[in-house]
Design a protein around this motif. Structure first.
Motif, PDB file in Angstrom:
ATOM      1  N   LYS A 144       0.794  -1.224   0.000  1.00  0.00           N
ATOM      2  CA  LYS A 144       0.000   0.000   0.000  1.00  0.00           C
ATOM      3  C   LYS A 144       0.828   1.277   0.000  1.00  0.00           C
ATOM      4  O   LYS A 144       0.291   2.357  -0.220  1.00  0.00           O
ATOM      5  N   ALA A 145       2.125   1.169   0.255  1.00  0.00           N
ATOM      6  CA  ALA A 145       2.941   2.374   0.385  1.00  0.00           C
ATOM      7  C   ALA A 145       4.386   2.092   0.016  1.00  0.00           C
ATOM      8  O   ALA A 145       4.849   0.954   0.082  1.00  0.00           O
ATOM      9  N   THR A 146       5.069   3.146  -0.391  1.00  0.00           N
ATOM     10  CA  THR A 146       6.525   3.103  -0.433  1.00  0.00           C
ATOM     11  C   THR A 146       6.997   3.468   0.962  1.00  0.00           C
ATOM     12  O   THR A 146       6.663   4.532   1.482  1.00  0.00           O
ATOM     13  N   VAL A 147       7.729   2.580   1.588  1.00  0.00           N
ATOM     14  CA  VAL A 147       8.129   2.742   2.979  1.00  0.00           C
ATOM     15  C   VAL A 147       9.634   2.959   3.061  1.00  0.00           C
ATOM     16  O   VAL A 147      10.407   2.223   2.448  1.00  0.00           O
ATOM     17  N   VAL A 148      10.032   3.979   3.817  1.00  0.00           N
ATOM     18  CA  VAL A 148      11.438   4.188   4.116  1.00  0.00           C
ATOM     19  C   VAL A 148      11.567   4.274   5.634  1.00  0.00           C
ATOM     20  O   VAL A 148      10.792   4.963   6.296  1.00  0.00           O
ATOM     21  N   VAL A 149      12.502   3.533   6.179  1.00  0.00           N
ATOM     22  CA  VAL A 149      12.693   3.501   7.627  1.00  0.00           C
ATOM     23  C   VAL A 149      13.749   4.516   8.021  1.00  0.00           C
ATOM     24  O   VAL A 149      14.794   4.630   7.369  1.00  0.00           O
ATOM     25  N   ILE A 150      13.488   5.256   9.079  1.00  0.00           N
ATOM     26  CA  ILE A 150      14.476   6.159   9.653  1.00  0.00           C
ATOM     27  C   ILE A 150      14.967   5.506  10.929  1.00  0.00           C
ATOM     28  O   ILE A 150      14.220   5.353  11.900  1.00  0.00           O
ATOM     29  N   GLY A 151      16.220   5.053  10.912  1.00  0.00           N
ATOM     30  CA  GLY A 151      16.731   4.320  12.053  1.00  0.00           C
ATOM     31  C   GLY A 151      18.199   4.019  11.928  1.00  0.00           C
ATOM     32  O   GLY A 151      18.957   4.774  11.308  1.00  0.00           O
ATOM     33  N   ASP A 152      18.606   2.897  12.512  1.00  0.00           N
ATOM     34  CA  ASP A 152      19.998   2.448  12.458  1.00  0.00           C
ATOM     35  C   ASP A 152      20.056   1.178  11.614  1.00  0.00           C
ATOM     36  O   ASP A 152      19.416   0.172  11.946  1.00  0.00           O
ATOM     37  N   ALA A 153      20.833   1.223  10.530  1.00  0.00           N
ATOM     38  CA  ALA A 153      20.869   0.110   9.588  1.00  0.00           C
ATOM     39  C   ALA A 153      21.413  -1.164  10.216  1.00  0.00           C
ATOM     40  O   ALA A 153      20.960  -2.268   9.900  1.00  0.00           O
ATOM     41  N   SER A 154      22.371  -1.042  11.131  1.00  0.00           N
ATOM     42  CA  SER A 154      22.956  -2.239  11.731  1.00  0.00           C
ATOM     43  C   SER A 154      21.939  -2.969  12.609  1.00  0.00           C
ATOM     44  O   SER A 154      21.883  -4.206  12.621  1.00  0.00           O
ATOM     45  N   VAL A 155      21.127  -2.219  13.344  1.00  0.00           N
ATOM     46  CA  VAL A 155      20.093  -2.835  14.182  1.00  0.00           C
ATOM     47  C   VAL A 155      19.047  -3.512  13.311  1.00  0.00           C
ATOM     48  O   VAL A 155      18.617  -4.644  13.577  1.00  0.00           O
ATOM     49  N   LEU A 156      18.635  -2.846  12.244  1.00  0.00           N
ATOM     50  CA  LEU A 156      17.636  -3.415  11.344  1.00  0.00           C
ATOM     51  C   LEU A 156      18.178  -4.629  10.613  1.00  0.00           C
ATOM     52  O   LEU A 156      17.448  -5.608  10.377  1.00  0.00           O
ATOM     53  N   ALA A 157      19.459  -4.613  10.254  1.00  0.00           N
ATOM     54  CA  ALA A 157      20.062  -5.774   9.586  1.00  0.00           C
ATOM     55  C   ALA A 157      20.088  -6.972  10.530  1.00  0.00           C
ATOM     56  O   ALA A 157      19.831  -8.113  10.103  1.00  0.00           O
ATOM     57  N   ASP A 158      20.369  -6.719  11.802  1.00  0.00           N
ATOM     58  CA  ASP A 158      20.348  -7.802  12.778  1.00  0.00           C
ATOM     59  C   ASP A 158      18.943  -8.371  12.923  1.00  0.00           C
ATOM     60  O   ASP A 158      18.753  -9.600  12.976  1.00  0.00           O
ATOM     61  N   ALA A 159      17.950  -7.480  12.973  1.00  0.00           N
ATOM     62  CA  ALA A 159      16.566  -7.932  13.083  1.00  0.00           C
ATOM     63  C   ALA A 159      16.153  -8.730  11.847  1.00  0.00           C
ATOM     64  O   ALA A 159      15.457  -9.748  11.955  1.00  0.00           O
ATOM     65  N   ALA A 160      16.573  -8.276  10.670  1.00  0.00           N
ATOM     66  CA  ALA A 160      16.256  -9.010   9.445  1.00  0.00           C
ATOM     67  C   ALA A 160      16.891 -10.393   9.455  1.00  0.00           C
ATOM     68  O   ALA A 160      16.246 -11.390   9.097  1.00  0.00           O
ATOM     69  N   ASP A 161      18.131 -10.492   9.884  1.00  0.00           N
ATOM     70  CA  ASP A 161      18.800 -11.801   9.957  1.00  0.00           C
ATOM     71  C   ASP A 161      18.058 -12.750  10.881  1.00  0.00           C
ATOM     72  O   ASP A 161      17.933 -13.951  10.604  1.00  0.00           O
ATOM     73  N   ARG A 162      17.533 -12.197  11.969  1.00  0.00           N
ATOM     74  CA  ARG A 162      16.858 -13.032  12.972  1.00  0.00           C
ATOM     75  C   ARG A 162      15.419 -13.383  12.588  1.00  0.00           C
ATOM     76  O   ARG A 162      14.984 -14.529  12.771  1.00  0.00           O
TER      77      ARG A 162
END
Length: 332
Positions: free
Chosen positions: A33-51
Motif C-alpha cells: 500500500k505504500a513506499t516505505v522508508v525507515v528512519i533508524g539504524d541500519a545495523s540494528v535493522l540488519a540484525d533484526a532481518a537476519d533473525r
C-alpha cells in the motif's frame, strides 16, 4: 516515486525494543500500500532481518526518493547512532537515538519528502534519561510543528477514542480539565473523522465522574466544564452529545451508536481500546494511534517497546501494518 504510492517514513523506535522486529516482519505487507522508508539504524535493522526476516535485505538510502516498494529490500535512512546493541536494555544512548529518528522524520514530513510518518515505540524512561521533556511522541510532534490544538486518537476495529489529556497524573488530569480543552478536543476529533472519510461523524463525550456525576451527586465537572464544551461545539454544527456515563458509552460506541468517544484522560480511553486489541498473547496485538490536529500525518503502533520479549521473535507486527494502512488512508 515510480509507483505513485504514498511514501511513509517509519521510525525505528528504541533500538532495544521490538520496533526493528515488527518493521522487518511487516515490511513485505506494508509495501502493498505504500513506499516505505525507515528512519533508524541500519545495523540494528540488519540484525533484526537476519533473525526474523532472513529473506529481507537492508539497503541504506540518503533520501526517500531512493526508496522503492520492493518487498525484499528494506530502504533505511541510516542515522548510524547505535554503537552497541542489546535487546531489552534501558539506556540513555537508546533514548537519544530514538529521539533523533523522530526529529528526522518530522523534518522529512515538513519538507514534503515523505507523505506521512508512522512511529515504532520509544521508551519514556530512556528518552527522559536522554534529557527529553516530553512524555511521549505526541507533545514532541506538537512542539516541533507549532501545533496548539491536538489529541491522541486510538482506533481498534469498531471503537475509536480521543483524549483530552494523556500522559499526566490522574490528579492533574482532573484538576486541569477546562471547557476550552474539552471543546478543542471535540473539534479536532470531528476534523479527523472527516479525514478518515466519515461524512457525518457522531461523537460522544464521556463524563469524568462515575455515571457522569449522576446529576451532580458525584461531582460538578460535568455541569461546569463538559456540558458547556459540548454545547459550544454543537452550536457549530458538529454532531456531539454528552457527557455520557463512562461505564457504558464505550460499549455503545463499539456497537455502532457513535463514531468516536472523547475521553477525559489516558486510561479512560486506553482501557476499552486495549481490551479489544490485546488478547493477552504476544502474537495478537492490534490497534492504531493517530496524533490528530497536526499539519502532518502521524500514526503509531498501539503498544510499547516490550523489553521483556524484545529479540525473541514473538512480537506481533499487526499493529504496525494497521498503523501504516491508516497513515495511507489519511494521506489519500
Amino acid at each position: 516515486m515510480s509507483n505513485q504510492l504514498p511514501t511513509i517514513g517509519v521510525t525505528m523506535g528504541d533500538p532495544a525494543g521490538i520496533g526493528s522486529e515488527v518493521i522487518v516482519k511487516s515490511y513485505p505487507t506494508l509495501v502493498e500500500k505504500a513506499t516505505v522508508v525507515v528512519i533508524g539504524d541500519a545495523s540494528v535493522l540488519a540484525d533484526a532481518a537476519d533473525r526474523f526476516a532472513p529473506s529481507l535485505t537492508v539497503h541504506r538510502v540518503d533520501s526517500p526518493t531512493e526508496a522503492d516498494a520492493d518487498p525484499e529490500v528494506l530502504p533505511v535512512i541510516d542515522l548510524d547512532n547505535v554503537s552497541t546493541h542489546q535487546y531489552g536494555e534501558l539506556s540513555q544512548a537508546n533514548g537519544e537515538a530514538s529521539l533523533e529518528y523522530i526529529q528526522r522524520a518530522i523534518e522529512l514530513a515538513q519538507a514534503g519528502e515523505i507523505d506521512g510518518m508512522t512511529t515504532a515505540p520509544i521508551n519514556k524512561q530512556a528518552t527522559r534519561m536522554a534529557g527529553s521533556k516530553y512524555a511521549g511522541h505526541t507533545g514532541m510532534l506538537a512542539d516541533y510543528t507549532d501545533t496548539e490544538d491536538y489529541s491522541m486518537m486510538l482506533i481498534e476495529d469498531d471503537l475509536t477514542v480521543t483524549h483530552v489529556s494523556t500522559h499526566i497524573p490522574l490528579r492533574e488530569a482532573c484538576s486541569q480539565l477546562t471547557v476550552d480543552d474539552v471543546a478543542s478536543t471535540i473539534t479536532v476529533t470531528d476534523e479527523a473523522l472527516h479525514d478518515l472519510n466519515i461524512d457525518n461523524p457522531s461523537i460522544a463525550v464521556a463524563g469524568l465522574n462515575p455515571h457522569a456525576s449522576d446529576g451532580g451527586l458525584l461531582g460538578d465537572e460535568e455541569a461546569e466544564i463538559i456540558e458547556p464544551a459540548v454545547e459550544r461545539v454543537a452550536e457549530t454544527g458538529v454532531d456531539v452529545t454528552g457527557p455520557h456515563s463512562p461505564d457504558t458509552v464505550y460499549v455503545r460506541a463499539a456497537a455502532g451508536e457513535f463514531d468516536c468517544v472523547v475521553s477525559m484522560y489516558h486510561d479512560q480511553g486506553h482501557i476499552p481500546i486495549k481490551m479489544l486489541g490485546f488478547t493477552g498473547s504476544d502474537d495478537a496485538v492490534s490497534g492504531v494511534n493517530v496524533t490528530i490536529g497536526l499539519p502532518i500525518v502521524r500514526t503509531s503502533v498501539d503498544h510499547g517497546t516490550a523489553f521483556d520479549i524484545a529479540g525473541e521473535g514473538v512480537a506481533s507486527e499487526q499493529s504496525m501494518i494497521d498503523a501504516v494502512a491508516t497513515a495511507v488512508e489519511l494521506v489519500q
